[in-house]
Every structure is written in structure tokens, then in C-alpha cells.
Design a protein around this motif. Structure first.
Motif, mmCIF file in Angstrom:
data_model
loop_
_atom_site.group_PDB
_atom_site.id
_atom_site.type_symbol
_atom_site.label_atom_id
_atom_site.label_comp_id
_atom_site.label_asym_id
_atom_site.label_seq_id
_atom_site.Cartn_x
_atom_site.Cartn_y
_atom_site.Cartn_z
ATOM 1 N N TRP A 225 0.836 -1.209 0.000
ATOM 2 C CA TRP A 225 0.000 0.000 0.000
ATOM 3 C C TRP A 225 0.867 1.254 0.000
ATOM 4 N N TRP A 229 0.893 4.023 -2.873
ATOM 5 C CA TRP A 229 0.333 5.334 -2.535
ATOM 6 C C TRP A 229 1.384 6.431 -2.533
ATOM 7 N N ASN B 15 -2.623 -2.098 4.885
ATOM 8 C CA ASN B 15 -2.176 -2.848 3.717
ATOM 9 C C ASN B 15 -3.151 -3.972 3.378
ATOM 10 N N PHE B 18 -6.264 -2.586 1.838
ATOM 11 C CA PHE B 18 -5.974 -2.123 0.489
ATOM 12 C C PHE B 18 -5.879 -3.289 -0.508
ATOM 13 N N SER B 22 -8.339 -4.047 -3.735
ATOM 14 C CA SER B 22 -7.839 -4.208 -5.107
ATOM 15 C C SER B 22 -8.372 -5.495 -5.718
#
Lengths: 331, 281
Positions: A225, A229, B15, B18, B22
Motif C-alpha cells: 500500500w 500510494w 495494507n 488495500f 484491489s
């Protein structure tokens, strides 16, 4: 002696023939160059033709209504009074809602394809997503009308209406009767249609991010992430924006899918579930039935407005993507 | 120590969320594809019959097929590609070989990319203004031209992209042998980029075979079989539009059958184009 003379004559003839061949090749060369130039000019000619014919076609409507055409929501063919606001509003709202859903999901797909997906599955999944872009607009339309809208009506709209009933603002935005067809349905279908454009462009720019940068960030102990990002997205920003704008350009001009499911009502309703119309749907539905010069001209005026809006959006998209190319060039 | 543990945990959770999102996004896309294709197949297969290819569109309540629409679509698509491809090929060649970085080439490239994504309904209005109005009636010619306007930008874009990929060494070698530039382009550059250029044409065909909006007010529609280029002509997308919005069940079935035919054609073309592209690589 005679032999030599013959050879010299021969040589002269040969030189002449060679010169002739060269000249002919030169002429052919120039002709070919001109031909390709003409074809390139034809592209400009088509573009100019589109603008000029739309402008000429919309003059009667402009003379009759002026700029109030943009702000009037009257649409009355029997008394020959036309206003474009409901169509313009519908076009902008459906496209905006579509982007609201398609941009994050499209970027998510691109991230999945570049970072998370197991290598053997990357190509098949990538191709499957891109097939969504290959399906013609009218197929989305017939599917939307017969399959998706009834499903949405029963399983999504009714529960949302029940749940938000009584809440101020949201209640009226998501209120009314569950028609199935309407602005909300059109926006959802649009978002599915433009999804592949966003994910394809985004994936391509993600792949231009130098592996070194990503590996360095992973090496610092960052999570996936954080790498996406803080490093990949900033690096690929202009490409992602360009891709989104390209998709927006498509959504604004999308015709058949929207025409089937939006309900073709010249009204601006507070509820997103209510039927509405877009510029392209209005033209597709009414153009062949338009009687009278002013009616036709009003529809062409709408077409000109649509072309103007999409031109600005697409030009901006190109500008962003060009900036990316230059960035890639200086790397 | 405790602080950093909390930080690690928070980063791991972020994480995890996320990554889940996805994967959900990818599934979201795939689910729609499956949803659409399954509906299309289940509704379309039952409507398929040999009659589709032997009979023209019927009045409501009577049996019939889509012969006139299929012929109209094929006729207009073929003509649009035959007329549009040379223009697109030459223009793309100009951009890649002659124009390159000149201002003119820049403008053409920019305008072409706008036309590539411009709403097809607007190009339909353009053809209506310059062909249908002067002729006084709708015609297959007008439909063909409106499709041609869509073909050209697609071919220009792929041709240029493919020609740029041809190594300069090939051009230089041919020029060193004394070949004039036009000969180098035709005999060397085009040959080297052939697969890519054909891919572009296939994509253009795929793009126009489902195109509906511009046909509505150029070719209009025709209930009967016609190959007259000066008269209105039926096309699969226009028939689907008309029949799907009608109240008759048998017309709905024909619309689904037509939709299945179009989608099968388009997807086959896209996959062919992709295979060709892979072969080149």
C-alpha cells in the motif's frame, strides 16, 4: 574502334535510361508524399467539417433561443419551445457518477494486475477486463434494459429507498419510486463501460514506473500500500488523470447504452432513481422523429454542446498524457 | 517498543484492507463480464435458428429472421473499411514517416486522437448534414460514410504506432541501396509492420460492427432486404434498437439473437487482433 564507339553509345543510352528511371522514381516519390499528406489533411478536414456542419445546423435554434437554451428546461415540440438544460444536466450527472465509481475501481484493477496478481493469471484477467471495452454499446443497452434494470429495481433500489427514507437530503437524493431505469442505472452501466479504459491506461503507466524506485521503497520496509500510494501513484499521476479524462470523454458521449436505460424524460429530478435524459439519448431518440426545422436545429445545437464538452475533456486528457510522454523522454 | 508494535499493526491492517479492495475491484470487473455474457448467451441461444439467416425481419407475430439486417451491416461495414483504410493508412504513414515532429503532424495527431474518442452520435449528425440533407433522403451511402469517419482515426492511430516500431536500420539499409523513400515505405516499412496494421483494421471492424448511434439518422432502417446504396438499409444494431424497445416478445427474441451475433463477431475480431499482435512480438 567500332567496338569502343558502340560501347560509348551504349553507355550514353544507359546513362539516359538511368537518369529517366531516377526522374520517374523521383516523381513517384513526390506523388506518394503528396498522397500521404492529403490523407493527413483529410483527418483535419473531417474534424473541421464536424464543427462547421454542427455550427451551421444549430444557427436557427441559437437565433430563436440564444444562450437561454443552456439554462431553460422547457422541451415542448408541439409549441416549438426547446431548452437543453435537462439533457446537459443528465449528461454531466451520469458521467460524474460513473467516474466516481469507475476511477477508484479502475485504479484498483490496475494495481491488482501490476502488483498482486499471480503472473500466469495476469494476461487472462487483463484481457477479460479489456473485453468489457470491446462489447458494443448497444449490447450494454439491451442487457441493461431487460436484465440489469429489473434486477437493480428489485434488489438494490427498493432496499436503498427503504433505508434512506426520512433522512434529509440523502432521502430525497435516493428516494421516490424504484423505476429500475433512470439516472442511477445509466450511471452504473456507464461506469462498467469505461472501467477498462481507466484500468488499461493506468496499468500501462504503472508499468513505466522504474522497478528500482519500487524496490528501493520495498527495501526500506514499506508495505505494498505504501509503495503504491507514496511512490507509484505520484510518479504516474498525470497518466492516471489522463486515463480518467479519456474515460470521462467516452462516458459523456456514450449513446446507446444510456438511451435504453435512462427513461428519456426531459425533467430534472432530485432523486437519482428517477428517469432523466442525456444529450446523446435525446438526439438518438428524437432526431428521426423531429418535425420542423427548429426541432431538428435544437437537437443539432445539443450535439454541438456535447461536442464542445467532450472536446475540452479529451484535449485535457491528451495534454496530461503528452506531459507523461515528455517525462518519460527526459528520464 | 509498544508504540512501534502498534504502528506495525496499523500499517499491516491498512495494507490488508488495500489488498482486499484491489482484489475486490478486479472481481467487480470480472463479475460484470460474466453477468453480461451469461445473459447474452442464455437469451440469445434459444433465439438462434437457421431462419435468422434466411428470412428478413418480420412484422410482429410472424416468424422471421435477420437476413436483411445482417446483409446491411456487412455491406456498410465492408464498404466503410474499404474506403476508410487507405485514408487511415496513408495518414498514419505521413505522421510516422514524413511529418514526424512538424507542427502540422502534431495538429493532425491531436485532432485524430480527439476524433478517436469523440461521440459517434455527433459524427452521425455531421454526415446527416452533409450527405442526407443534400440527397434529401436516408441511404446506405450515408451510413457507410458515417462508419468510415469512425474507421479512419482507428487505422491512423495503429498505423502510426506500428510504423514507429519498425527499426530505423531497415529504412537506412533500403535507402543505402538507392531506393527512393516511397519505395522504402511500401516495400520495407509497411511489410515489416504488416501484422500491426492488420490488427488496426480488425479493431476498426470490431468497433463499427456494433456501432448504432450514427446509423439511426444516416442509414435509418429498412424492413425489407435491400442492397441499394441510395436507399435506406437495415443494420443489426438499428434492428436491435427498434425491436428491443418494442412491446412484442418475438421481436425481443430476435433482438437478443442479433445481440449475440454482434457480440460473437466483435469478440472474435478482438481476439484475432490480439493473437496477431502476439505473433508479432
Amino acid at each position: 574502334m567500332a567496338d569502343i564507339a558502340l560501347t560509348e553509345a551504349d553507355a550514353t543510352a544507359q546513362r539516359a535510361a538511368r537518369a529517366e528511371t531516377t526522374r520517374r522514381a523521383g516523381r513517384g516519390d513526390a506523388r506518394f508524399h503528396v498522397l500521404t499528406w492529403l490523407a493527413a489533411a483529410a483527418v483535419l478536414l473531417i474534424f473541421a467539417g464536424v464543427i462547421i456542419s454542427l455550427v451551421i445546423g444549430s444557427i436557427p435554434a441559437f437565433k430563436a433561443f440564444g444562450f437561454s437554451f443552456l439554462t431553460s428546461s422547457a422541451w415542448n415540440p408541439t409549441s416549438n419551445i426547446f431548452g437543453g438544460l435537462p439533457s446537459i444536466y443528465g449528461t454531466l450527472v451520469t458521467s460524474f457518477l460513473a467516474m466516481l465509481l469507475a476511477v477508484p475501481v479502475g485504479i484498483g484493477i490496475a494495481i491488482f494486475l501490476t502488483e498482486l496478481c499471480p503472473r500466469p493469471l495476469r494476461r487472462p484477467i487483463g484481457i477479460a477486463i479489456e473485453l468489457l471495452a470491446g462489447i458494443p454499446s448497444i449490447i450494454y443497452g439491451i442487457w441493461g434494459l431487460f436484465v440489469f434494470a429489473p434486477w437493480l429495481q428489485a434488489h438494490v433500489q427498493q432496499p436503498i429507498i427503504d433505508a434512506t427514507d426520512g433522512i434529509p437530503l440523502i432521502g430525497s437524493l435516493l428516494g421516490g419510486a424504484p423505476y429500475g431505469i433512470g439516472v442511477f442505472t445509466a450511471a452504473l452501466i456507464l461506469s462498467i463501460m469505461v472501467l477498462p479504459f481507466i484500468s488499461a491506461v493506468t496499468r500501462d503507466v504503472f508499468e513505466t514506473v522504474p522497478t528500482m524506485l519500487k524496490e528501493a521503497t520495498y527495501g526500506l520496509g514499506c508495505t505494498t500500500w505504501e509503495v503504491m500510494w507514496r511512490v507509484v501513484l505520484p510518479y504516474a499521476r498525470s497518466g492516471v488523470i489522463g486515463g480518467a479524462m479519456l474515460a470521462l470523454g467516452r462516458a459523456l458521449g456514450e449513446t446507446m447504452a444510456v438511451t435504453f436505460v435512462i427513461g428519456n424524460a426531459h425533467t430534472i429530478d432530485a432523486s437519482l432513481f428517477a428517469p432523466g435524459t442525456t444529450i446523446s439519448a435525446t438526439i438518438a431518440n428524437e432526431f428521426t422523429e423531429a418535425t420542423g426545422a427548429l426541432y431538428t436545429s435544437s437537437l443539432i445545437f445539443l450535439g454541438l454542446i456535447l461536442f464542445f464538452i467532450t472536446f475540452i475533456v479529451l484535449a485535457f486528457a491528451q495534454w496530461m498524457l503528452l506531459a507523461l510522454e515528455r517525462q518519460g523522454g527526459t528520464k | 517498543m509498544i508504540v512501534s508494535k502498534g504502528l506495525y499493526l496499523r500499517r499491516r491492517i491498512v495494507n490488508g484492507v488495500f489488498i482486499t479492495l484491489s482484489i475486490a475491484a478486479a472481481l467487480f470487473g470480472l463479475v460484470w463480464l460474466a453477468f453480461i455474457l451469461s445473459a447474452l448467451i442464455s437469451q440469445g441461444i434459444v433465439a438462434l435458428s437457421p431462419m435468422l439467416f434466411t428470412h428478413s425481419t418480420p412484422p410482429p407475430g410472424q416468424p422471421g429472421g435477420l437476413l436483411n439486417a445482417i446483409i446491411g451491416s456487412v455491406l456498410m461495414s465492408v464498404m466503410a473499411v474499404v474506403l476508410g483504410t487507405p485514408i487511415g493508412l496513408f495518414a498514419g504513414t505521413y505522421l510516422a514517416e514524413y511529418g514526424k515532429h512538424t507542427g502540422f503532424a502534431f495538429v493532425v495527431r491531436f485532432v485524430n486522437d480527439i476524433l478517436l474518442s469523440a461521440p459517434s452520435i455527433v459524427t452521425g449528425l455531421f454526415i446527416y448534414e452533409i450527405v442526407v440533407l443534400p440527397m434529401g433522403h436516408f441511404s446506405a451511402w450515408a451510413g457507410t460514410l458515417s462508419l468510415m469517419v469512425i474507421v479512419i482515426p482507428v487505422v491512423v492511430r495503429t498505423t502510426e504506432n506500428m510504423l514507429i516500431l519498425v527499426p530505423n536500420g531497415l529504412r537506412e539499409a533500403a535507402s543505402a541501396l538507392g531506393a527512393p523513400m516511397s519505395f522504402v515505405i511500401r516495400a520495407v516499412t509497411w511489410q515489416a509492420a504488416k501484422a500491426g496494421i492488420i490488427t488496426g483494421v480488425l479493431l476498426a471492424i470490431a468497433r463499427i460492427s456494433g456501432e448504432t448511434a450514427p446509423l439511426l439518422f444516416t442509414a435509418l432502417n429498412n424492413q425489407f432486404l435491400s442492397t441499394n446504396l441510395n436507399a435506406p438499409i437495415a443494420s443489426l444494431p438499428a434492428v436491435i434498437f427498434q425491436y428491443a424497445l418494442s412491446p412484442y416478445d418475438d421481436w425481443h427474441r430476435l433482438a437478443w439473437a442479433g445481440a449475440l451475433l454482434i457480440t460473437a463477431t466483435v469478440l472474435t475480431l478482438s481476439i484475432l487482433a490480439r493473437l496477431l499482435e502476439n505473433k508479432r512480438n
